[in-house]
Design a protein around this motif. Sequence first.
Motif, PDB file in Angstrom:
ATOM      1  N   LYS A   1       0.807  -1.172   0.038  1.00  8.79           N
ATOM      2  CA  LYS A   1       0.046   0.055   0.123  1.00  8.79           C
ATOM      3  C   LYS A   1       0.810   1.291  -0.105  1.00  8.79           C
ATOM      4  O   LYS A   1       0.549   2.296  -0.814  1.00  8.79           O
ATOM      5  CB  LYS A   1      -0.890  -0.030   1.163  1.00  8.79           C
ATOM      6  CG  LYS A   1      -1.915   1.127   1.150  1.00  8.79           C
ATOM      7  CD  LYS A   1      -3.000   1.021   2.372  1.00  8.79           C
ATOM      8  CE  LYS A   1      -3.898   2.065   2.257  1.00  8.79           C
ATOM      9  NZ  LYS A   1      -3.548   3.681   2.089  1.00  8.79           N
ATOM     10  N   GLU A   2       1.784   1.254   0.832  1.00  7.19           N
ATOM     11  CA  GLU A   2       2.691   2.420   0.708  1.00  7.19           C
ATOM     12  C   GLU A   2       3.432   2.677  -0.782  1.00  7.19           C
ATOM     13  O   GLU A   2       3.520   3.737  -0.889  1.00  7.19           O
ATOM     14  CB  GLU A   2       3.871   2.028   1.899  1.00  7.19           C
ATOM     15  CG  GLU A   2       5.026   3.186   1.821  1.00  7.19           C
ATOM     16  CD  GLU A   2       4.556   4.392   2.579  1.00  7.19           C
ATOM     17  OE1 GLU A   2       5.073   5.668   2.268  1.00  7.19           O
ATOM     18  OE2 GLU A   2       3.732   4.429   3.348  1.00  7.19           O
TER      19      GLU A   2
ATOM     20  N   HIS B   1       2.199   1.651  -3.581  1.00  4.67           N
ATOM     21  CA  HIS B   1       1.059   2.183  -4.454  1.00  4.67           C
ATOM     22  C   HIS B   1       0.814   3.429  -4.071  1.00  4.67           C
ATOM     23  O   HIS B   1       0.837   4.261  -5.034  1.00  4.67           O
ATOM     24  CB  HIS B   1      -0.151   1.202  -3.975  1.00  4.67           C
ATOM     25  CG  HIS B   1      -1.299   1.720  -4.598  1.00  4.67           C
ATOM     26  ND1 HIS B   1      -1.685   1.418  -5.909  1.00  4.67           N
ATOM     27  CD2 HIS B   1      -2.449   2.400  -4.013  1.00  4.67           C
ATOM     28  CE1 HIS B   1      -2.897   1.790  -6.440  1.00  4.67           C
ATOM     29  NE2 HIS B   1      -3.256   2.567  -5.283  1.00  4.67           N
ATOM     30  N   ASP B   2       0.367   4.133  -2.874  1.00  2.00           N
ATOM     31  CA  ASP B   2       0.272   5.546  -2.501  1.00  2.00           C
ATOM     32  C   ASP B   2       1.552   6.298  -2.937  1.00  2.00           C
ATOM     33  O   ASP B   2       1.154   7.410  -3.464  1.00  2.00           O
ATOM     34  CB  ASP B   2      -0.212   5.554  -1.235  1.00  2.00           C
ATOM     35  CG  ASP B   2      -1.340   4.757  -0.597  1.00  2.00           C
ATOM     36  OD1 ASP B   2      -2.035   4.477  -1.442  1.00  2.00           O
ATOM     37  OD2 ASP B   2      -1.469   4.713   0.487  1.00  2.00           O
ATOM     38  N   ALA B   3       2.663   5.985  -2.927  1.00  2.00           N
ATOM     39  CA  ALA B   3       3.804   6.808  -3.159  1.00  2.00           C
ATOM     40  C   ALA B   3       3.980   7.020  -4.489  1.00  2.00           C
ATOM     41  O   ALA B   3       4.062   8.030  -5.155  1.00  2.00           O
ATOM     42  CB  ALA B   3       5.089   6.182  -2.701  1.00  2.00           C
TER      43      ALA B   3
ATOM     44  N   GLU C   1       1.121   6.761  -6.728  1.00  2.00           N
ATOM     45  CA  GLU C   1       0.107   7.576  -7.132  1.00  2.00           C
ATOM     46  C   GLU C   1       0.484   8.945  -6.650  1.00  2.00           C
ATOM     47  O   GLU C   1      -0.199  10.179  -7.652  1.00  2.00           O
ATOM     48  CB  GLU C   1      -1.146   7.156  -6.446  1.00  2.00           C
ATOM     49  CG  GLU C   1      -1.791   5.768  -6.781  1.00  2.00           C
ATOM     50  CD  GLU C   1      -2.122   5.890  -8.260  1.00  2.00           C
ATOM     51  OE1 GLU C   1      -3.052   6.469  -8.513  1.00  2.00           O
ATOM     52  OE2 GLU C   1      -1.561   5.025  -9.187  1.00  2.00           O
ATOM     53  N   SER C   2       1.061   9.272  -5.663  1.00  2.41           N
ATOM     54  CA  SER C   2       1.348  10.689  -5.231  1.00  2.41           C
ATOM     55  C   SER C   2       2.094  11.244  -6.438  1.00  2.41           C
ATOM     56  O   SER C   2       2.005  12.381  -6.825  1.00  2.41           O
ATOM     57  CB  SER C   2       2.022  10.848  -3.941  1.00  2.41           C
ATOM     58  OG  SER C   2       2.528  11.972  -3.560  1.00  2.41           O
TER      59      SER C   2
ATOM     60  N   ASP D   1       0.497  11.760  -9.605  1.00  4.26           N
ATOM     61  CA  ASP D   1      -0.596  13.144  -9.333  1.00  4.26           C
ATOM     62  C   ASP D   1       0.181  14.579  -9.676  1.00  4.26           C
ATOM     63  O   ASP D   1      -0.249  15.222 -10.368  1.00  4.26           O
ATOM     64  CB  ASP D   1      -1.301  12.946  -8.160  1.00  4.26           C
ATOM     65  CG  ASP D   1      -2.583  13.986  -8.036  1.00  4.26           C
ATOM     66  OD1 ASP D   1      -3.238  13.987  -8.923  1.00  4.26           O
ATOM     67  OD2 ASP D   1      -2.368  14.940  -7.173  1.00  4.26           O
TER      68      ASP D   1
ATOM     69  N   LYS E   1      -8.643  -5.242  -3.516  1.00 10.45           N
ATOM     70  CA  LYS E   1      -7.786  -3.749  -3.660  1.00 10.45           C
ATOM     71  C   LYS E   1      -6.785  -3.970  -4.907  1.00 10.45           C
ATOM     72  O   LYS E   1      -5.980  -4.973  -5.021  1.00 10.45           O
ATOM     73  CB  LYS E   1      -7.338  -3.243  -2.460  1.00 10.45           C
ATOM     74  CG  LYS E   1      -8.606  -3.022  -1.367  1.00 10.45           C
ATOM     75  CD  LYS E   1      -7.741  -2.489  -0.148  1.00 10.45           C
ATOM     76  CE  LYS E   1      -8.939  -2.005   0.801  1.00 10.45           C
ATOM     77  NZ  LYS E   1      -9.780  -3.057   1.331  1.00 10.45           N
TER      78      LYS E   1
ATOM     79  N   TYR F   1      -3.690  -2.615  -5.131  1.00  7.98           N
ATOM     80  CA  TYR F   1      -2.210  -2.870  -4.671  1.00  7.98           C
ATOM     81  C   TYR F   1      -2.224  -4.163  -3.951  1.00  7.98           C
ATOM     82  O   TYR F   1      -0.988  -4.744  -3.674  1.00  7.98           O
ATOM     83  CB  TYR F   1      -2.125  -1.896  -3.597  1.00  7.98           C
ATOM     84  CG  TYR F   1      -2.958  -1.804  -2.302  1.00  7.98           C
ATOM     85  CD1 TYR F   1      -2.901  -2.547  -1.229  1.00  7.98           C
ATOM     86  CD2 TYR F   1      -3.883  -0.514  -2.191  1.00  7.98           C
ATOM     87  CE1 TYR F   1      -3.698  -2.236  -0.227  1.00  7.98           C
ATOM     88  CE2 TYR F   1      -4.734  -0.228  -1.380  1.00  7.98           C
ATOM     89  CZ  TYR F   1      -4.599  -1.233  -0.224  1.00  7.98           C
ATOM     90  OH  TYR F   1      -5.534  -1.214   0.679  1.00  7.98           O
TER      91      TYR F   1
ATOM     92  N   GLN G   1      -9.974   0.672  -5.672  1.00 11.40           N
ATOM     93  CA  GLN G   1      -8.997   1.648  -5.687  1.00 11.40           C
ATOM     94  C   GLN G   1      -7.909   1.263  -6.682  1.00 11.40           C
ATOM     95  O   GLN G   1      -6.703   1.021  -6.528  1.00 11.40           O
ATOM     96  CB  GLN G   1      -8.300   1.535  -4.186  1.00 11.40           C
ATOM     97  CG  GLN G   1      -9.218   1.778  -2.880  1.00 11.40           C
ATOM     98  CD  GLN G   1      -8.603   1.739  -1.644  1.00 11.40           C
ATOM     99  OE1 GLN G   1      -7.284   1.779  -1.478  1.00 11.40           O
ATOM    100  NE2 GLN G   1      -9.306   1.268  -0.564  1.00 11.40           N
TER     101      GLN G   1
ATOM    102  N   SER H   1      -5.310   2.055  -9.932  1.00 13.81           N
ATOM    103  CA  SER H   1      -4.437   3.105 -10.391  1.00 13.81           C
ATOM    104  C   SER H   1      -5.070   3.923 -11.336  1.00 13.81           C
ATOM    105  O   SER H   1      -5.032   3.592 -12.498  1.00 13.81           O
ATOM    106  CB  SER H   1      -3.245   2.630 -10.531  1.00 13.81           C
ATOM    107  OG  SER H   1      -2.323   3.687 -10.893  1.00 13.81           O
TER     108      SER H   1
END
Length: 599
Positions: A214-215, A217-219, A221-222, A225, A300, A302, A500, A502
């Motif tokens: 998750k970390e 994936h979120d990194a 996506e950030s 973005d 999910k 990720y 969720q 991407s």
Amino acid sequence: MMEKISYPNVWNLDKVFDGGSKSIQFLEHIQRLEELVHKLEGNVHSFSSSISTEERSNVIDVIEEVGNIRLNFSQANSFITCLLAQNPKDQDAANVRGKVAQQESRFEKVLSKVKKLVSNTDENVWRALLETKEVENYTVILNEWRENSDSTVSEEEESVISDLMVDGYHAWGHFYHDLISSITVKIKIEGKEEHRSVGQAINLRSHPSEEVRKEAHDALESVWDGKKDLFAKILNHIAGFRIQVNNKRGRSNLLEDPLKQNRMKEETLHTMWSVISTYKQPFSKYLKRKAEMMGDCSMKAYNFWSPVTTNDQEITYDEAASFITKHFSQFGKELGSFATKAFQEGWIEAEDRPNKSAIPFCASFPVTGESRVFMTYSGTFLNMLTLVHELGHAFHNHAMKSVNGLNKRYPLSIAETASTFSEMIILDAAMNKAKTDQEKTFILDEKLKRSVMNFMNIHSRFLFEQRFYEERKEGMVSPNRLNQLMEEAINEAYDGSFEQPSIHSWIWTPHYYITQSPFYNFPYTFGYLFALGIYATAKEKGKEFEEEYLNLLRDSGRITVEELVMKHLGEDITSKEFWEKGMALCLKDVEEFMNVTAD
């Protein structure tokens, strides 16, 4: 005790051209290319506006020259691609790439003249030419040139288009890859902040820890973005150029070019997607079951690549190499000896280090009869399958060694066949080795991931690209709208079974930015199902099938995909029955997974 074999995990490029991006040998190769193109220009200029009866013998020379030049360009471009993959900051390689691109533009201009000559040739002269023994191996390609040459665009206009492609169209594609390779992702792993390349960050999607997945994936996506405006410009400019060229050539159907490139009928493509859409529900059930095993109600994004059991033990590079060579050898002598050579002679760049390109690939060097495989190997089963996939591409190149120049270029629809076939060998070998339900679950999960990727993920790419290009005809598409189109395509293709996702996958999916190949998505699905059909035949026939397999691969650049399947499998791929046979193997995997994981 058997002695463990150690294999080099950094490739040897000096065997191709000694000296890297400063190679004198490589510069001499580029000079030779310039001379070959200049000679072709002179030979083509000597023709009249069409091919006359007296000029038929000269056509053979031109055909062979074109084939030879293409092989030499492939050799040069593959070398540059490898240099920039191992070191994206190699400025010398980037500079040489520009020189090669200029010569390639010259070549494309003279090739368009050849196609005009072919198109303008009198029908009687044309038939007599095709009956000549020397051209029988080039019949399909010559007919393609005759049918696809655009008489509505003048030579001068084609020349302008070719010039613009170098510093415009193709340059945007190169810029994309350079940009992706330069990006660093900050990720917290076990409380410690680490800097990873995009490739290394993407590899974390199969990490055993959901927190790490998750970390990462979120990194990512950030990062996407924050850079979506820039990537939207790149994608819009690539699409805009392609649309303008299509308009200039009077082509309104966006699928016309990719279908021609893939030597495929539109009927075949629609039949394939129709069958896939019909059978999506079982794969949605698989995703739901896997999510439930992980404590969630739905899958999910990720967690998709995550190990479904704790069986995901580290596989060292040497262990992977030994496993691959062993089971490739059990399929056939040729495949086994090929794999051994690739590992032992440094054909593979697999070292896990920063500042490498994020994208695995196989590069063909047809002049020297070799290939090079590029990836980042970090010790997972997924890494081993990626390695196997790229080695499959290399084996296809190996099979084509004896094929003449022009016929070495097989369509993308066939390009994924050998890679998928190789994956099936290793997946089945791993399944046979499994002793417990836990191990079987792990292998079945890996097999089904590939089905989901081809039937759902690739479908989402196809839907996104279709809809994006339609909107791009009316003007620039904003990054937020691109996110929306991506999300809608994913929801439809995954039958609402993905949570969720991407929405920035239009950024990190490199296929959208490959300027040479529009709609580089459906060939994966075609190759996957096609390979499953071939693999089923191979299991029935055993080792004796290898020669038939090699013959099929050798024919892959010479005839249409419909003809190829009919010739070697006796099947009609415009019918649903053909696709349902491959689908049946995948549905069997779903059934077995559901049974093994039942409470």
